[in-house]
Write a protein that holds these residues in place. Structure first.
Motif, short mmCIF file in Angstrom:
data_model
loop_
_atom_site.label_atom_id
_atom_site.label_comp_id
_atom_site.label_asym_id
_atom_site.label_seq_id
_atom_site.Cartn_x
_atom_site.Cartn_y
_atom_site.Cartn_z
N ALA A 314 -7.58 40.89 21.77
CA ALA A 314 -8.20 40.92 20.84
C ALA A 314 -7.88 42.84 20.09
O ALA A 314 -8.59 42.91 19.33
CB ALA A 314 -9.78 41.23 21.04
N ASN A 315 -7.07 42.93 20.98
CA ASN A 315 -6.71 44.66 20.50
C ASN A 315 -4.68 44.50 20.66
O ASN A 315 -4.53 44.58 21.59
CB ASN A 315 -6.55 45.27 21.80
CG ASN A 315 -6.43 46.82 22.03
OD1 ASN A 315 -5.99 46.88 20.77
ND2 ASN A 315 -6.55 47.34 23.02
N ILE A 316 -4.21 44.97 19.02
CA ILE A 316 -3.03 44.73 18.51
C ILE A 316 -1.83 46.06 20.07
O ILE A 316 -0.72 46.22 20.88
CB ILE A 316 -2.32 45.01 17.94
CG1 ILE A 316 -2.88 46.37 17.25
CG2 ILE A 316 -2.90 43.67 17.43
CD1 ILE A 316 -2.59 46.67 16.11
N LEU A 317 -3.10 47.44 20.80
CA LEU A 317 -2.16 47.62 21.24
C LEU A 317 -2.60 47.45 23.04
O LEU A 317 -2.45 48.58 23.89
CB LEU A 317 -2.90 49.69 21.48
CG LEU A 317 -2.53 49.69 19.56
CD1 LEU A 317 -2.84 51.53 19.91
CD2 LEU A 317 -0.09 49.61 20.02
N ALA A 318 -2.69 46.63 23.42
CA ALA A 318 -3.30 46.22 24.57
C ALA A 318 -1.99 46.41 25.80
O ALA A 318 -0.93 46.17 25.45
CB ALA A 318 -3.91 44.33 25.31
N GLY A 319 -2.56 47.21 26.59
CA GLY A 319 -1.97 47.70 28.18
C GLY A 319 -0.19 48.94 27.41
O GLY A 319 0.71 49.18 27.98
N ILE A 371 -1.28 48.35 11.31
CA ILE A 371 -0.61 47.60 9.57
C ILE A 371 0.38 48.18 8.99
O ILE A 371 1.10 47.54 8.62
CB ILE A 371 -1.60 47.21 9.63
CG1 ILE A 371 -2.22 45.87 10.79
CG2 ILE A 371 -1.27 45.80 8.32
CD1 ILE A 371 -1.31 44.80 11.33
N SER A 372 -0.71 49.15 8.45
CA SER A 372 -0.14 49.73 7.00
C SER A 372 1.05 50.70 7.11
O SER A 372 1.80 51.15 5.95
CB SER A 372 -1.08 50.21 6.70
OG SER A 372 -1.50 51.56 7.54
N ASN A 373 1.28 50.96 8.62
CA ASN A 373 2.89 51.97 8.49
C ASN A 373 3.77 50.99 9.15
O ASN A 373 4.91 51.66 10.19
CB ASN A 373 2.77 53.08 9.67
CG ASN A 373 1.89 54.52 8.91
OD1 ASN A 373 2.47 55.11 7.57
ND2 ASN A 373 0.14 54.24 8.99
N VAL A 463 7.65 43.57 12.12
CA VAL A 463 6.41 43.73 10.84
C VAL A 463 6.57 42.55 9.93
O VAL A 463 5.81 42.70 8.87
CB VAL A 463 7.96 44.12 9.62
CG1 VAL A 463 7.23 44.56 8.43
CG2 VAL A 463 8.30 46.11 10.09
N ASP A 464 7.32 41.50 10.35
CA ASP A 464 6.48 40.00 9.69
C ASP A 464 5.16 39.71 10.44
O ASP A 464 4.45 39.20 9.17
CB ASP A 464 7.48 39.18 9.70
CG ASP A 464 9.17 39.11 9.36
OD1 ASP A 464 8.92 40.28 8.19
OD2 ASP A 464 10.39 38.86 10.03
N LEU A 476 0.80 38.02 19.13
CA LEU A 476 3.04 38.21 18.58
C LEU A 476 3.12 39.81 18.36
O LEU A 476 3.78 40.34 18.70
CB LEU A 476 2.81 37.41 17.56
CG LEU A 476 4.67 37.71 16.90
CD1 LEU A 476 5.42 37.71 18.01
CD2 LEU A 476 4.71 36.45 15.97
N ILE A 477 1.77 40.55 18.01
CA ILE A 477 2.40 42.28 17.23
C ILE A 477 2.56 42.99 18.20
O ILE A 477 3.10 43.79 18.62
CB ILE A 477 1.02 42.38 16.40
CG1 ILE A 477 0.90 41.85 14.88
CG2 ILE A 477 1.08 43.59 15.93
CD1 ILE A 477 0.20 41.65 14.25
N ASN A 478 1.51 42.09 19.40
CA ASN A 478 1.24 42.62 20.72
C ASN A 478 2.85 42.66 21.47
O ASN A 478 3.19 43.89 22.57
CB ASN A 478 0.38 42.66 21.21
CG ASN A 478 -0.01 43.45 22.76
OD1 ASN A 478 0.05 42.84 24.16
ND2 ASN A 478 -0.92 45.07 23.19
N ALA A 479 3.31 41.84 22.00
CA ALA A 479 3.69 41.15 22.72
C ALA A 479 5.37 42.21 21.73
O ALA A 479 6.39 42.38 22.87
CB ALA A 479 4.08 39.79 22.16
#
Length: 520
Positions: A314-319, A371-373, A463-464, A476-479
């Motif tokens: 639930a957190n794209i900056l996890a880790g 996301i916006s950047n 970006v995708d 996927l974003i986090n990875a």
């Protein structure tokens, strides 16, 4: 800073890379690294190869018996660099011997060699001076025979060693009820000097009992950790302060009641897996009675069942998220702790009451900024050439300064009328800005040339994923972020996120996520 020109740009010598591997700590303390490194340097010098001294591939303490170095190690990174053409066809790979590449079954080991050679890479084994290419493997049966024999010998050696170690540990496990397997034990115990049994460290055992008593009294794991930190209770372990996760592990640790479950190690898909064997009761001295242990675990299991959300990451900056004050990890918390509460990022040290300043940063603001950047971060990929990057930053700052000057002149013309001096100044500034922007464009092209295809493709994937329609794939974003950055500093005093690029150490990119709120 003096601009560095890669040596390969000064010559047309073939590019060479070294691969160094050994599998045991004893080899690391010995001479293996120096021997393999110097052998590669000598060969490159004698044969006119340009040995890359920056991009080296080393699997130190990594086994090749089950292919771990190929699956998850630096050899895998070399193969990926070849696949992405960051390492060009016509390059050379220098290894001490073929068993450094693989100790798998002969057929699989030779496949690794073939895969490298078929990509146009020349492989040299330094111990015997043999050269392997796709043509050599196709046309010289002796070369293929040598490769198979070396692979067979290496695999059998590793298999024999594995059997001996396995048999020794199996014998130890059989005798575990009467003799300790090793010195490993929980922090409230110590192994006697004669290695015959474990002794209880009384003051630490009292802390363990207090943890269980506080839990039975209704105290939560976070509250216990915070209490211990405030009271400066000595912590036994590697951490700098008491943390909820350590309390949680202690409460679930069967060694508190004396039980121990030995494990055996198996390698599956290039990764090691610990497989539990039969539990040995009475292996450790018990510091908690079984009734208390069972009661506490019934309580904590009930909490985890009721509190589990069942959702994924639930957190794209996890880790990745780090505190700007102490550098510790920032973790996700739910304000109010109930469904529908607002999620925040909080420093783990502050959350445990261990000294850092407690501030909450809304995850929603952070994610919206990222996301916006996403496109901006992609466009900001720094060069691995520090001097080139500084040159770009200087040109960009100059462009901004000239643009500000143009705005000032235009404003002055509006107030004072069409002054010839001002018009001439405006024209000179516009010409200068065009020259600067041509310089910036040229520097950006040169920087793009220094970036590996792999980094650029990963940035594109980020970006995708970030710009995909809802619901976004957070995992996927986090990875992709983990592949691009070593950390992201959540600088709440300034309201910025600082992204530390993995491929260009020391280079950071900042974006605004908002300003800290007083009620945060």
């Amino acid at each position: 800073m003096t601009k560095h020109t890669p040596h390969s740009a000064l010559t047309n010598r073939p590019k060479a890379y070294s691969y160094v591997r050994f599998s045991t700590p004893e080899q690391e303390r010995g001479d293996s690294l120096r021997r393999q490194t110097e052998a590669a340097e000598r060969y490159a010098a004698l044969h006119g190869l340009d040995l890359d001294d920056k991009l080296t591939f080393r699997d130190l303490g990594v086994s090749a018996f089950k292919g771990a170095n190929e699956e998850t190690g630096r050899l895998g990174e070399f193969l990926a660099a070849v696949e992405y053409q960051d390492i060009k066809s016509g390059s050379w790979l220098l290894v001490e011997s073929l068993d450094r590449l693989s100790r798998q079954k002969p057929r699989k080991a030779v496949k690794v060699l073939e895969r490298i050679c078929e990509a146009g890479i020349t492989v040299v084994t330094l111990d015997d001076g043999r050269v392997y290419t796709e043509e050599v493997l196709d046309d010289d049966p002796t070369a293929l025979m040598v490769a198979l024999l070396v692979a067979a010998r290496a695999n059998e050696e590793s298999a024999k060693k594995g059997r001996r170690v396995g048999e020794a540990w199996a014998n130890k496990r059989r005798n575990a009820a009467t003799k300790p397997l090793s010195a490993l034990c929980p922090g409230w115990l110590r192994l006697r000097e004669d290695r015959t049994a474990f002794d209880v460290i009384a003051e630490r055992a009292d802390i363990v009992r207090r943890v269980f008593d506080m839990t039975l009294a209704g105290k939560g794991q976070h509250a216990i950790a915070e209490t211990f930190n405030k009271e400066c209770v000595p912590r036994f372990g590697t951490g700098s302060h008491w943390h909820r996760t350590y309390i949680k592990k202690m409460l679930a640790d069967a060694s508190t009641i004396g039980a121990f479950t030995p494990h055996r190690v198996e390698t599956v898909g290039g990764k090691k897996r610990r497989i539990p064997t039969d539990t040995v009761e009475g292996y450790f001295p018990a510091v908690i009675d079984r009734e208390t242990f069972d009661r506490v675990n019934a309580m904590t299991n009930g909490r985890s069942v009721r509190g589990g959300s069942g959702v994924g990451m639930a957190n794209i900056l996890a880790g990745l998220a780090k505190c700007p004050k102490c550098g510790a990890t920032m973790t996700r918390v739910n304000k109010g702790g109930k469904k529908g509460g607002k999620p925040y990022l909080v420093c783990t040290v502050a959350k445990a009451g261990a000294g850092c300043e407690y501030r909450q940063v809304r995850i929603e603001d952070v994610e919206e900024a990222i996301i916006s950047n996403a496109g901006w971060l992609n466009a900001s990929l720094p060069s691995t050439d520090g001097a080139l990057q500084m040159e770009l930053e200087g040109a960009t700052n100059l462009d901004m300064a000239v643009s500000d000057e143009i705005e000032n002149v235009v404003s002055a013309i509006g107030q004072m009328g069409h002054s010839l001096a001002l018009l001439d100044r405006l024209r000179q500034n516009e010409i200068a800005r065009e020259d600067i922007r041509r310089t910036v464009a040229g520097l950006e092209r040169r920087i793009a040339d220094t970036l590996t295809n792999r980094v650029q493709m990963t940035a594109g994937q980020f970006v995708d994923a970030a710009e995909a329609d809802e619901p976004r794939d957070v995992a996927l974003i986090n990875a992709t972020l983990r592949q691009l950055f070593t950390k992201v500093e959540v600088d709440w005093p300034s309201g910025q996120l600082w992204f530390h690029w993995k491929h260009a150490p020391g280079e950071t990119t900042g974006i605004m996520y908002g300003w800290p709120k007083e009620d945060a």
